[in-house]
Design an enzyme around this catalytic site. Structure first.
Site, short mmCIF file in Angstrom:
data_model
loop_
_atom_site.label_atom_id
_atom_site.label_comp_id
_atom_site.label_asym_id
_atom_site.label_seq_id
_atom_site.Cartn_x
_atom_site.Cartn_y
_atom_site.Cartn_z
N TYR A 185 11.73 4.61 0.75
CA TYR A 185 10.63 4.99 -0.13
C TYR A 185 9.63 5.89 0.58
O TYR A 185 8.45 5.57 0.70
CB TYR A 185 9.98 3.72 -0.70
CG TYR A 185 11.02 2.82 -1.32
CD1 TYR A 185 11.75 3.24 -2.42
CD2 TYR A 185 11.33 1.58 -0.75
CE1 TYR A 185 12.75 2.45 -2.97
CE2 TYR A 185 12.32 0.78 -1.30
CZ TYR A 185 13.02 1.22 -2.40
OH TYR A 185 14.01 0.43 -2.94
N HIS B 99 0.83 -1.20 0.00
CA HIS B 99 0.00 0.00 0.00
C HIS B 99 0.87 1.25 0.00
O HIS B 99 2.08 1.18 0.15
CB HIS B 99 -0.98 0.01 1.18
CG HIS B 99 -0.37 0.22 2.53
ND1 HIS B 99 0.33 -0.77 3.20
CD2 HIS B 99 -0.36 1.29 3.34
CE1 HIS B 99 0.74 -0.30 4.37
NE2 HIS B 99 0.32 0.96 4.48
N HIS C 133 0.70 5.76 0.98
CA HIS C 133 0.02 6.93 1.54
C HIS C 133 0.55 8.16 0.82
O HIS C 133 1.77 8.29 0.64
CB HIS C 133 0.31 7.09 3.04
CG HIS C 133 -0.15 5.94 3.87
ND1 HIS C 133 -1.46 5.76 4.23
CD2 HIS C 133 0.53 4.90 4.40
CE1 HIS C 133 -1.57 4.66 4.96
NE2 HIS C 133 -0.37 4.12 5.07
#
Length: 169
Positions: A139, A59, A61
């Site tokens: 990342y 996932h 954000h």
């Protein structure tokens, strides 16, 4: 299900995107590079300001400020472009769903809300146990915020009380 999104011009928005079935595609650097490249190309088509970002194995954000497009248009463009490029890269010619059907969004309401979501993004790799310190996750936009003076090295080395109740996975 009747899902309603609220759009406020020039709003800052927190977004969570998840891979289909939580497959950890972003364990591979090639897919992370594709993610970043696709986000840059999306920004050219649908301008927005990328404020913060973290990419985890299954996932991501984002914290972004809308400029010329709504966040839904941005996400639709990004997810479609990414999936098409992923299919080309992996020689997939059949129907393929890379992403969960929807994404989660939250309009930032004030400075305190902004700070909590910024912290949530940068603490997320620690929360999930990928690293012990935010600065060790490559990342993420964390280092840029350290350079701006918002964080000092040492922030996030232990659980952040303000984030305990925040769950956006």
């Amino acid at each position: 299900m009747n899902y309603k999104r609220y759009y406020i011009p020039d709003a800052t928005v927190f977004i969570v995107g998840v891979t289909r079935n939580r497959i950890p595609y972003f364990e591979e650097k090639l897919n992370i590079d594709l993610f970043k490249d696709t986000l840059d190309k999306t920004k050219q088509k649908c301008p927005f300001e990328l404020i913060a970002l973290v990419i985890l194995p299954d996932h991501f954000h984002l914290l972004l400020k809308q400029i010329d497009c709504t966040f839904s248009t941005i996400m639709l463009s990004f997810k479609k472009r990414f999936t098409d490029n992923f299919k080309k890269l992996n020689v997939i010619s059949t129907n393929f769903n890379f992403w969960q059907g929807r994404f989660w969004d939250h309009i930032i309401r004030n400075d305190e809300d902004f700070k909590k979501h910024l912290d949530y993004i940068h603490y997320n790799p620690v929360k999930h146990g990928f690293v012990l310190k935010p600065e060790d996750w490559k990342y993420s936009s964390y280092q840029k915020w350290v350079e701006r003076g918002v964080y000092t090295i040492g922030w996030g080395h232990r659980e952040i009380d303000d984030l305990k109740e925040m769950k956006f996975e």
